[in-house]
Enzyme design. Sequence first.
Site, short mmCIF file in Angstrom:
data_model
loop_
_atom_site.label_atom_id
_atom_site.label_comp_id
_atom_site.label_asym_id
_atom_site.label_seq_id
_atom_site.Cartn_x
_atom_site.Cartn_y
_atom_site.Cartn_z
N HIS A 73 0.81 -1.22 0.00
CA HIS A 73 0.00 0.00 0.00
C HIS A 73 0.85 1.28 0.00
O HIS A 73 0.73 2.15 0.86
CB HIS A 73 -1.11 0.01 1.06
CG HIS A 73 -0.74 -0.29 2.48
ND1 HIS A 73 0.17 0.44 3.18
CD2 HIS A 73 -1.21 -1.22 3.34
CE1 HIS A 73 0.26 -0.03 4.41
NE2 HIS A 73 -0.56 -1.05 4.53
N HIS B 25 -5.01 -9.69 14.33
CA HIS B 25 -5.12 -8.44 13.54
C HIS B 25 -5.95 -8.70 12.29
O HIS B 25 -5.75 -9.69 11.59
CB HIS B 25 -3.71 -7.99 13.18
CG HIS B 25 -3.61 -6.70 12.44
ND1 HIS B 25 -4.57 -5.72 12.50
CD2 HIS B 25 -2.63 -6.21 11.63
CE1 HIS B 25 -4.20 -4.69 11.76
NE2 HIS B 25 -3.04 -4.97 11.21
N GLU C 133 -6.16 -6.83 9.47
CA GLU C 133 -5.65 -6.42 8.15
C GLU C 133 -5.36 -7.66 7.30
O GLU C 133 -4.86 -8.67 7.79
CB GLU C 133 -4.40 -5.52 8.29
CG GLU C 133 -4.12 -4.77 7.00
CD GLU C 133 -3.12 -3.63 7.14
OE1 GLU C 133 -2.49 -3.47 8.21
OE2 GLU C 133 -2.95 -2.89 6.14
N ASP D 126 -3.31 -8.80 5.21
CA ASP D 126 -2.05 -9.55 5.06
C ASP D 126 -1.98 -10.66 6.11
O ASP D 126 -1.19 -11.59 5.96
CB ASP D 126 -0.81 -8.64 5.09
CG ASP D 126 -0.82 -7.63 6.23
OD1 ASP D 126 -1.91 -7.30 6.74
OD2 ASP D 126 0.26 -7.16 6.59
N HIS E 35 -1.27 -1.08 14.83
CA HIS E 35 -1.62 0.23 14.29
C HIS E 35 -3.07 0.33 13.81
O HIS E 35 -3.43 1.31 13.14
CB HIS E 35 -0.66 0.55 13.12
CG HIS E 35 -0.87 -0.42 11.97
ND1 HIS E 35 -1.14 0.02 10.70
CD2 HIS E 35 -0.95 -1.77 11.88
CE1 HIS E 35 -1.30 -1.02 9.87
NE2 HIS E 35 -1.19 -2.11 10.57
N ASP F 40 2.05 -7.07 14.11
CA ASP F 40 2.84 -6.11 13.30
C ASP F 40 4.02 -5.51 14.07
O ASP F 40 5.03 -5.14 13.47
CB ASP F 40 1.94 -4.97 12.81
CG ASP F 40 1.15 -5.35 11.56
OD1 ASP F 40 1.60 -6.24 10.82
OD2 ASP F 40 0.09 -4.74 11.33
N TYR G 73 9.94 -0.09 8.63
CA TYR G 73 8.59 -0.57 8.95
C TYR G 73 7.94 0.35 9.97
O TYR G 73 6.79 0.78 9.82
CB TYR G 73 8.67 -2.01 9.48
CG TYR G 73 7.33 -2.65 9.62
CD1 TYR G 73 6.78 -3.38 8.58
CD2 TYR G 73 6.57 -2.50 10.77
CE1 TYR G 73 5.53 -3.95 8.68
CE2 TYR G 73 5.32 -3.06 10.89
CZ TYR G 73 4.81 -3.78 9.84
OH TYR G 73 3.55 -4.34 9.95
N HIS H 3 5.71 -10.17 10.45
CA HIS H 3 6.49 -9.96 9.23
C HIS H 3 7.96 -10.15 9.56
O HIS H 3 8.45 -9.64 10.58
CB HIS H 3 6.33 -8.52 8.70
CG HIS H 3 4.94 -8.17 8.29
ND1 HIS H 3 4.34 -8.63 7.15
CD2 HIS H 3 4.02 -7.36 8.88
CE1 HIS H 3 3.11 -8.14 7.05
NE2 HIS H 3 2.89 -7.36 8.10
FE1 FEO Z 1 -1.37 -4.20 9.82
FE2 FEO Z 1 0.88 -6.52 8.69
O1 FEO Z 1 -0.80 -5.66 8.84
#
Ligand code: FEO
Length: 386
Positions: free
Chosen positions: A24, A78, A80, A82, A144, A163, A191, A222
């Site tokens: 993104h 989370h 999101e 991903d 976040h 994250d 990051y 990640h």
């Molecule tokens: Fe907030 Fe790695 O997604």
Amino acid sequence: MKPVLVKDNIYWVGGIDWEVRDFHGYKTQRGSTYNAYLVMDENITLIDTVKHYLFVEMMARISQVVDPSKIDYIISNHVEMDHSGSLPELMKVAKNARLYTSPNGEKGLKAHFHKDWEFNVVKSGDSLSLGKRSLSFVQTPMVHWPDNMVSYMPEEKILFSNDAFGQHIASSERFDDQLPLDIVIEEAQKYYANIVLPYGAQVQKALEAASGLEIETICPSHGLIWRSKIPAILKEYVKWAGNETQEKAVIIYDSMWDSTKKIAYAVQSAFESKGISTQMRSLKSTHISDIMTDVITSKYICVGSPTLNNGILPSVSAFLTYMKGLSPKNRVGLAFGSYGWSGESVGVVEEILKSCKFEMLDNIKIRYVPGEQDLQEVTDQLIQTL
Ligand code: FEO
């Protein structure tokens, strides 16, 4: 496509995204991973999933340990995508699995996937027994997204941090001591700068909560797992969350006919004369997400644009919009640029830097092409004010 043993009966079963270069708007030159963790206990538990297109890869890894239909618990730290993107497919396979998430996780997952799943909502302080081990949940809202939570396994002293502490690095290596530390920290810094920076106050609270836990391993969502260098990454997070900067200047500019570029270098000379280290960042050659990696450690943020159509160059506008959204604090700003006749650009840049609540140095504005004497004056005057 092998699972990787993190501790006895705890496996990394995530996906490696070797090709992703745009997350993104964030340039991920080293690719990324989406980390999912499988805990083999009396209740077989999967913590988070992967982006939808790596579902097959995740399932291949899980299948080498256990039949995925036998998963009892799925923890969604989370929403999101991903990390949740593979949930719809996974829930079809792990038909009997119970899904655990935070209150905002439930709302978010419903709004993303519109599925009739049964949600088991957990809050800070709640604990789930997996058998020999357990997970304690801590909500970390706005680190976040509103739904974020982390899961802590006290028996193994593992923090599944989602994250937080992540890095966008695709690699065969899975642990922080298997790649050079400066690369891992640099990617963790990038990051933080591009994802977490606006939420420093919330990160400080989360760090405070974490300081009461015994942690031997941090499993982020990640990049590499922290097992040997935890003090190093915690030290950096404390600095980044506190908006602590170094005596450094990042000089960010774009130029039409090199006039603003010449001013940028005159500005650099002033900082150099005062012994302040500088980074020159042309928006023609440096991506805005890489510039944020410099912004996070720099006290001085200097931004230059010539005037174009009574405003600023689109590249400078894009950078300023991006930086303002990420909300760095406690910086000193400087606006500079050249112009031909109307000369609005410096004022526009200055207003945006002021709106970031930066303390401002006197702006620098030169008509048409600066001569050697003009540039010397820029350097001399700036030296006086530093
Ligand atoms: Fe907030 Fe790695 O997604």
